[in-house]
Design a protein around this motif. Structure first.
Motif, PDB file in Angstrom:
ATOM      1  N   GLU A  17     -10.895  15.368 -19.412  1.00 33.46           N
ATOM      2  CA  GLU A  17     -11.061  14.200 -18.856  1.00 33.46           C
ATOM      3  C   GLU A  17     -12.337  14.285 -17.980  1.00 33.46           C
ATOM      4  O   GLU A  17     -12.602  15.056 -17.253  1.00 33.46           O
ATOM      5  N   VAL A  18     -13.224  13.193 -18.150  1.00 29.54           N
ATOM      6  CA  VAL A  18     -14.690  13.059 -17.518  1.00 29.54           C
ATOM      7  C   VAL A  18     -14.904  11.910 -16.981  1.00 29.54           C
ATOM      8  O   VAL A  18     -14.115  10.749 -17.284  1.00 29.54           O
ATOM      9  N   ALA A  19     -15.823  11.658 -16.171  1.00 34.49           N
ATOM     10  CA  ALA A  19     -16.330  10.525 -15.559  1.00 34.49           C
ATOM     11  C   ALA A  19     -17.693   9.634 -16.187  1.00 34.49           C
ATOM     12  O   ALA A  19     -18.538  10.648 -15.987  1.00 34.49           O
ATOM     13  N   ASP A  20     -17.647   8.553 -16.043  1.00 36.43           N
ATOM     14  CA  ASP A  20     -18.965   7.866 -16.426  1.00 36.43           C
ATOM     15  C   ASP A  20     -19.472   7.560 -14.976  1.00 36.43           C
ATOM     16  O   ASP A  20     -19.089   6.661 -14.222  1.00 36.43           O
ATOM     17  N   SER A  21     -20.311   8.470 -14.578  1.00 36.92           N
ATOM     18  CA  SER A  21     -20.926   7.882 -12.990  1.00 36.92           C
ATOM     19  C   SER A  21     -21.787   6.802 -12.864  1.00 36.92           C
ATOM     20  O   SER A  21     -22.166   6.626 -11.616  1.00 36.92           O
ATOM     21  N   THR A  31     -14.074  -7.346 -22.321  1.00 39.27           N
ATOM     22  CA  THR A  31     -13.301  -7.350 -20.914  1.00 39.27           C
ATOM     23  C   THR A  31     -13.510  -5.809 -20.310  1.00 39.27           C
ATOM     24  O   THR A  31     -13.823  -4.864 -20.987  1.00 39.27           O
ATOM     25  N   VAL A  32     -13.411  -5.872 -19.219  1.00 38.54           N
ATOM     26  CA  VAL A  32     -13.354  -4.792 -18.533  1.00 38.54           C
ATOM     27  C   VAL A  32     -12.064  -3.846 -19.031  1.00 38.54           C
ATOM     28  O   VAL A  32     -12.202  -2.649 -19.158  1.00 38.54           O
ATOM     29  N   GLU A  33     -10.897  -4.450 -19.261  1.00 35.93           N
ATOM     30  CA  GLU A  33      -9.642  -3.781 -19.682  1.00 35.93           C
ATOM     31  C   GLU A  33     -10.009  -3.251 -21.110  1.00 35.93           C
ATOM     32  O   GLU A  33      -9.668  -1.998 -21.149  1.00 35.93           O
ATOM     33  N   GLU A  34     -10.624  -3.824 -21.923  1.00 33.69           N
ATOM     34  CA  GLU A  34     -11.107  -3.272 -23.320  1.00 33.69           C
ATOM     35  C   GLU A  34     -11.726  -1.978 -22.975  1.00 33.69           C
ATOM     36  O   GLU A  34     -11.800  -1.145 -23.660  1.00 33.69           O
ATOM     37  N   ALA A  35     -12.921  -2.368 -22.379  1.00 38.36           N
ATOM     38  CA  ALA A  35     -13.920  -0.998 -21.992  1.00 38.36           C
ATOM     39  C   ALA A  35     -13.070  -0.057 -21.479  1.00 38.36           C
ATOM     40  O   ALA A  35     -13.682   1.106 -21.891  1.00 38.36           O
ATOM     41  N   LEU A  36     -12.170  -0.132 -20.456  1.00 36.83           N
ATOM     42  CA  LEU A  36     -11.560   0.971 -19.859  1.00 36.83           C
ATOM     43  C   LEU A  36     -10.395   1.588 -20.998  1.00 36.83           C
ATOM     44  O   LEU A  36     -10.579   2.955 -20.922  1.00 36.83           O
ATOM     45  N   VAL A  42     -10.943   8.153 -25.408  1.00 41.47           N
ATOM     46  CA  VAL A  42     -11.747   9.527 -25.955  1.00 41.47           C
ATOM     47  C   VAL A  42     -11.962  10.317 -24.511  1.00 41.47           C
ATOM     48  O   VAL A  42     -12.846  11.141 -24.692  1.00 41.47           O
ATOM     49  N   GLY A  43     -11.323  10.155 -23.463  1.00 42.93           N
ATOM     50  CA  GLY A  43     -11.211  11.131 -22.444  1.00 42.93           C
ATOM     51  C   GLY A  43     -12.080  10.848 -21.279  1.00 42.93           C
ATOM     52  O   GLY A  43     -12.391  11.540 -20.339  1.00 42.93           O
ATOM     53  N   VAL A  44     -12.640   9.604 -21.377  1.00 44.60           N
ATOM     54  CA  VAL A  44     -13.496   9.052 -20.120  1.00 44.60           C
ATOM     55  C   VAL A  44     -12.677   8.175 -19.353  1.00 44.60           C
ATOM     56  O   VAL A  44     -12.332   7.030 -19.625  1.00 44.60           O
ATOM     57  N   THR A  45     -11.840   8.737 -18.297  1.00 43.17           N
ATOM     58  CA  THR A  45     -10.884   7.953 -17.728  1.00 43.17           C
ATOM     59  C   THR A  45     -11.428   7.513 -16.359  1.00 43.17           C
ATOM     60  O   THR A  45     -10.456   6.773 -15.705  1.00 43.17           O
ATOM     61  N   THR A  46     -12.432   7.806 -15.813  1.00 41.44           N
ATOM     62  CA  THR A  46     -13.019   7.066 -14.675  1.00 41.44           C
ATOM     63  C   THR A  46     -14.412   6.510 -14.925  1.00 41.44           C
ATOM     64  O   THR A  46     -15.112   7.108 -15.509  1.00 41.44           O
ATOM     65  N   ILE A 279     -18.344  18.589 -14.800  1.00 46.62           N
ATOM     66  CA  ILE A 279     -18.855  17.260 -14.379  1.00 46.62           C
ATOM     67  C   ILE A 279     -17.771  16.242 -13.676  1.00 46.62           C
ATOM     68  O   ILE A 279     -18.125  15.557 -12.789  1.00 46.62           O
ATOM     69  N   ALA A 280     -16.401  16.466 -14.075  1.00 47.45           N
ATOM     70  CA  ALA A 280     -15.454  15.818 -13.696  1.00 47.45           C
ATOM     71  C   ALA A 280     -15.131  16.350 -12.081  1.00 47.45           C
ATOM     72  O   ALA A 280     -15.071  15.299 -11.189  1.00 47.45           O
TER      73      ALA A 280
END
Length: 289
Positions: A17-21, A31-36, A42-46, A279-280
């Motif tokens: 898992e990784v973050a989009d900084s 919506t934000v919910e859909e994006a999250l 796909v492992g982008v949890t933050t 990166i995480a």
């Protein structure tokens, strides 16, 4: 919807898992919910949601308060400061045409950023910095005054500083030296070359790479990534902008981070799991969450 406007398909999930900084969900469709949900699949949890003006920064703070996996950064974008001071007769920004409010209006806006920066789910002050691409010489004084104020706000609240640097490398580095950079400073959408990466590395500045590292003409960026210390490397979308190849020109979103991570791993000559793991850790350290 034409193929060009269609969202790219979901990439293969990352196993680590990784973050989009750095993302702008307020400028993305859906919506934000859909994006999250798409990102987490796909492992982008933050994600770090970044404000560019007073309204966008308020929205970022509210969104972070409502979602455990969203952290906020708040600021006046470098191009926003001159618009507040001098006005925006063409209405280029999303506020539409505006009258200039002078230094007093900039102070009012900075006071609101300062208030937001104190909130616990606001983890960064940015994107701030200098942009000599879109702002002419008449706007430079307002940009620099705003940048210095944001550095002070970040240091006083103990938050990360998120830098927008467009065609202004030497001046951004100069102002950071003059003011003293915060403990955690992130060059968002890193746009310098390898020589600048060496300067950033020596000063401990994080370098966040976006989808443009995949563009054919971006060899200087790849050269910078190749020499940046692994513990200072972040990844971001800057969505809806800078969609990675082969989807360039189509709308970007946090779920496309794996495409950029894989391209970055290739440049570094390491496995995608190793890079994602680094990166995480780096993103959590940079934004102190």
């Amino acid at each position: 919807m034409s193929a060009k406007d269609a969202p790219p398909p979901l990439p293969e999930p990352l196993l680590v898992e990784v973050a989009d900084s750095h993302t702008h969900m307020d400028l993305q469709s859906g919506t934000v919910e859909e994006a999250l949900i798409k990102a987490a699949a796909v492992g982008v949890t933050t994600v770090v949601q970044v404000g560019c003006d007073v309204k966008g920064s308020q929205w970022a703070a509210e969104t972070a308060a409502a979602h455990q996996n969203v952290h906020a950064a708040v600021a006046l974008h470098p191009n926003e400061a001159p618009r507040i001071v001098l006005g925006d007769p063409d209405g280029w920004s999303r506020q539409g045409a505006r009258q200039g409010g002078g230094d007093a209006a900039l102070d009012d806006a900075l006071n609101e950023i300062d208030r937001l920066a104190a909130l616990p789910y606001v983890r960064g002050v940015g994107e701030t910095g200098l942009d000599f691409f879109r702002t002419g010489p008449e706007g430079i004084a307002a940009q620099e005054r705003s940048f210095r104020a944001h550095i002070e706000i970040a240091k006083r609240h103990g938050k990360a500083l998120v830098i927008h640097d467009r065609e202004a490398h030497a001046d951004v580095l100069r102002v950071l030296d003059e003011e003293g950079a915060p403990e955690r400073t992130v060059f968002h959408c890193y746009s310098g070359d390898a020589a600048m990466a060496e300067i950033c590395a020596a000063k401990g500045y994080y370098m966040s790479f976006a989808g443009n590292v995949t563009f054919k003409n971006a060899q200087p960026l790849r050269d910078a990534l190749a020499i940046a210390p692994l513990e200072l490397v972040l990844v971001e979308t800057d969505a809806p902008f800078l969609t990675p190849a082969p989807f360039r020109g189509r709308p970007n979103a946090p779920y496309l981070i794996p495409v950029t991570v894989r391209a970055m791993a290739e440049v570094r000559g390491i496995g995608e799991n190793e890079l994602a793991g680094a990166i995480a850790v780096n993103t959590a350290r940079a934004f102190d969450y």
